[in-house]
Design an enzyme around this catalytic site. Sequence first.
Site, mmCIF file in Angstrom:
data_model
loop_
_atom_site.group_PDB
_atom_site.id
_atom_site.type_symbol
_atom_site.label_atom_id
_atom_site.label_comp_id
_atom_site.label_asym_id
_atom_site.label_seq_id
_atom_site.Cartn_x
_atom_site.Cartn_y
_atom_site.Cartn_z
ATOM 1 N N ARG A 163 -6.318 0.872 5.072
ATOM 2 C CA ARG A 163 -6.382 1.959 4.193
ATOM 3 C C ARG A 163 -7.764 2.318 3.986
ATOM 4 N NH1 ARG A 163 -1.488 3.551 1.480
ATOM 5 N NH2 ARG A 163 -2.395 3.873 -0.582
ATOM 6 N N GLU A 218 8.919 1.670 -5.260
ATOM 7 C CA GLU A 218 9.666 2.276 -4.357
ATOM 8 C C GLU A 218 10.783 1.820 -3.936
ATOM 9 O OE1 GLU A 218 5.413 4.204 -2.232
ATOM 10 O OE2 GLU A 218 6.393 2.320 -1.489
ATOM 11 N N CYS A 236 2.377 4.213 5.891
ATOM 12 C CA CYS A 236 3.294 4.193 4.858
ATOM 13 C C CYS A 236 3.189 5.523 3.895
ATOM 14 C CB CYS A 236 2.972 3.053 3.835
ATOM 15 S SG CYS A 236 2.403 1.513 4.606
ATOM 16 N N HIS A 286 10.714 5.952 -6.808
ATOM 17 C CA HIS A 286 10.695 7.113 -6.012
ATOM 18 C C HIS A 286 10.978 6.422 -4.445
ATOM 19 C CE1 HIS A 286 6.527 5.628 -6.286
ATOM 20 N NE2 HIS A 286 6.392 5.941 -5.053
ATOM 21 N N LYS A 328 3.050 12.800 -7.335
ATOM 22 C CA LYS A 328 2.545 11.563 -6.882
ATOM 23 C C LYS A 328 1.626 10.865 -7.983
ATOM 24 C CE LYS A 328 0.331 9.649 -2.932
ATOM 25 N NZ LYS A 328 -0.541 9.993 -1.684
ATOM 26 N N LYS A 367 -8.979 5.638 -0.849
ATOM 27 C CA LYS A 367 -7.551 5.861 -1.409
ATOM 28 C C LYS A 367 -7.463 5.441 -3.024
ATOM 29 C CE LYS A 367 -4.291 6.347 1.017
ATOM 30 N NZ LYS A 367 -3.346 7.560 1.390
#
Length: 390
Positions: free
Chosen positions: A168, A262, A184, A148, A132, A172
């Site tokens: 969020r 993405e 997400c 990805h 990640k 993060k």
Amino acid sequence: RIISMCCISLINCVVKSTAASIVRPSCGNIRMKLSLPQATIMMQQQHQFSHRGISSSGFRSNYHGAFVPPTLRNRHVSSRTSLRNHFTSTAIASTSNKTAWDGNTMSQAQFMERDTVLVTDFNDILIDSASKRSSHEFSPSQPRGILHRAFSVFLFDASTSELLLQKRASTKITFPNVWTNTCCSHPLHGMEKDEVDGPDDVKDGSVGGVKNAAVRKLEHELGIPMGELKMMEKEFKFLTRVHYWAADTVTHGEKSPWGEHEIDYMLFVTIPSKSKLTLNPHPDEVDDVSWVTQSQLLEMFDDDTLLFSPWFRLIAKKWMIGNKTNNIDENDDIGGITGTQNSVDGWWDDLDRTMDTNDFCDYETIHRFDPPDVHLGGAGDAGPLFDGPM
């Protein structure tokens, strides 16, 4: 007997040496040596791909039938069959290496290092895997990170047509403090419940792997009990795929080392009433939640004190809310999308129609768009990738 034992010992040493030396194919300039367990999982994943209809031509390969790790490409292989058998036998032997994922035992930094995302080409064919962390790093060698697979869940209260938003968490690493859709995240390699979808899964709209990933993260991020999620999972509606990228310049400055790139699977789901939903957000993932109507969301978009994820703002204004609400101004800077390009009817305008018909389902097209100007740049000085939406 002594000779047999020596031969067996020698064979085991060769297998361990081969697996331990596997080098993951390059993504940009990133090359990662794999440990024995990682190498075994990687070969196991290739075995899974071969049985899920994923085109072998999508993999970097010296042989048309199978992916070949670079350290094996210069070794003698008598035939394609023997190479395939090498992977298959190793994969079968390593089935027990799949372990349960527990988000409550890892920090944000550990997620970045340990989670292994599905790397794709522009046609959403799986070609590799990456951490990640490496997939979200923006640099001169990979100006937009590594493309990805991802998913976005939009959870609605059917009785009020309200959408559940999350803010969020400030902890993060990428896009903290922003409001976005319900959940997400990313499908991952090596999960106890398979999260890898092949072309046939996309073609028929089933995408069971992405749905497994969505259930995993809804439980982790929002604390929705698994009993409620099992009922909800049956109602997931896969609509289409969106390819976007954005540098996290708002958080980390114009030379941001972080961003997103993405192919995102859109999942809608409704529940009869939010009063029946249990929420217990994880403090390292979510700072706040809010149920909003269309008009309330549009008011939030106009509030300069609030931050939004660039992908959510784009998706909401392009597809979710029809243009009869005049939600997109001709001068609205949202990645080249203007009011004249917005559909007449949005996904959110008639949830019964969206959930009960395939009127808005498009499994063939991968819609593509660049971010707003504020999210261009980053550590790789990335400019527009597409000529407007595609």
